[in-house]
Design an enzyme around this catalytic site. Structure first.
Site, short mmCIF file in Angstrom:
data_model
loop_
_atom_site.label_atom_id
_atom_site.label_comp_id
_atom_site.label_asym_id
_atom_site.label_seq_id
_atom_site.Cartn_x
_atom_site.Cartn_y
_atom_site.Cartn_z
N GLU A 125 10.84 17.10 2.40
CA GLU A 125 10.19 18.11 2.46
C GLU A 125 10.73 19.52 1.98
O GLU A 125 11.30 19.14 0.87
CB GLU A 125 11.60 18.74 4.03
N ASP A 137 1.30 19.38 8.54
CA ASP A 137 2.83 19.91 8.45
C ASP A 137 3.80 20.99 7.08
O ASP A 137 3.24 22.27 7.51
CB ASP A 137 3.84 18.41 7.83
N ASN A 176 6.29 24.41 12.27
CA ASN A 176 6.62 24.15 10.15
C ASN A 176 6.00 25.05 9.61
O ASN A 176 6.02 26.35 9.43
CB ASN A 176 5.89 23.19 11.24
#
Length: 289
Positions: A17, A196, A146
């Site tokens: 991420e 996301d 997110n």
């Protein structure tokens, strides 16, 4: 649409991420959230390395002085640079002891918007970390906080709630850090994964990754889908622009612990170049400076 997609470094991240370009180092950093590791890929040489942080890192920003500001579990926030110890700005947030941060972004003034994950007893939240190190709660009732991104004119902030499958747009007040007039900018389709991480290019187009959707989706400033880039993995998690000319996109993926189902390159960092698409530098944080 002409594009080139290539894997750069495969650390088999469980939840890769938060990619972020460090222009001084000409390098990209990213995190494997639950395993408490950060990674650095040097664009000039292709060398890459891992750093053990020792606790989950849900996101980070680049400080004006070149350090990274890490947002971790239990509401902890700390300054860090390679080879240094964690220097805590906030050691914990009492309401987040059973949660962790998930995706963050610095604003035009150096403050940071930072979301937290939901728990079994409550939904997620969105906070603002102020310049002096205090924290302000902005939103509650978030399914999964997110990706965020600013419009090039600095008037609006996009914010993703993955569980709701929505990307919202807020009016952004730079002077105070307030977010006003929330509206749904994009509502994604069911069955195609969930939105996301995201970023915004120099033309104001929004690029949103799809967890369990195997793609990166482009939207015009009016919210119309105009591009869908396929990936060879299921969980495409976040995206940023980088490189000296900001003409490269760096995309993290997840699922490295289950490559047999999520793809042989699940958990790798990818580079994507699309003809004619360029980004802009991310804002830096100035917390405590």
């Amino acid at each position: 649409m002409e594009f080139v997609l290539e894997p750069l470094a495969d650390y088999a991240c469980h939840t890769g991420e938060g990619p972020l370009y460090h222009p001084t180092e000409n390098a990209v950093y990213w995190t494997d959230i639950p395993n408490g590791r950060l990674f650095r890929y040097k664009l000039e040489t292709g060398e890459h390395e891992a750093f053990e942080i020792g606790r989950p890192v849900g996101g980070f920003t680049l400080q004006e002085d070149g350090d990274l500001l890490l947002f971790m579990d239990q509401g902890a926030i700390a300054l860090w640079s390679p080879g240094a110890e964690l220097d805590y700005v906030i050691e914990e947030i009492s309401e987040e002891l059973d949660s962790r941060f998930n995706d963050v972004i610095a604003d035009t003034q150096g403050r940071v918007y930072c979301g937290t994950m939901p728990t079994a007893r409550r939904a997620g939240r969105l906070y603002r970390l102020n310049l002096e190190g205090t924290i302000t709660k902005l939103l509650e009732g978030i399914g999964c906080s997110n990706g965020m991104g600013f419009t090039p004119d600095r008037k609006f902030l996009y914010y993703t709630d993955s569980t709701a499958r929505k990307i919202y747009r807020f009016t952004y007040v730079a002077a105070t850090g307030e977010l006003k007039r929330q509206r749904a900018f994009v509502v994604t389709e069911e069955g195609g994964g969930v939105p996301d991480g995201m970023t915004v290019d120099s033309q104001g187009n929004l690029w949103s990754t799809r967890w369990d959707g195997s793609c990166l989706v482009g939207y015009t400033p009016q919210g119309r889908e105009f591009a869908r880039i396929p990936f060879p993995v299921k969980k495409v998690s976040s995206v940023t622009f980088g490189g000296p000319n900001y003409d490269q996109m760096f995309i993290t993926t997840a699922g490295g612990h289950q490559k047999e189902t999520d793809g042989a390159l699940a958990g790798a960092l990818f580079r994507l170049t699309i003809a004619g698409v360029m980004g802009v530098p991310e804002y830096v944080s100035r917390v405590g400076l």
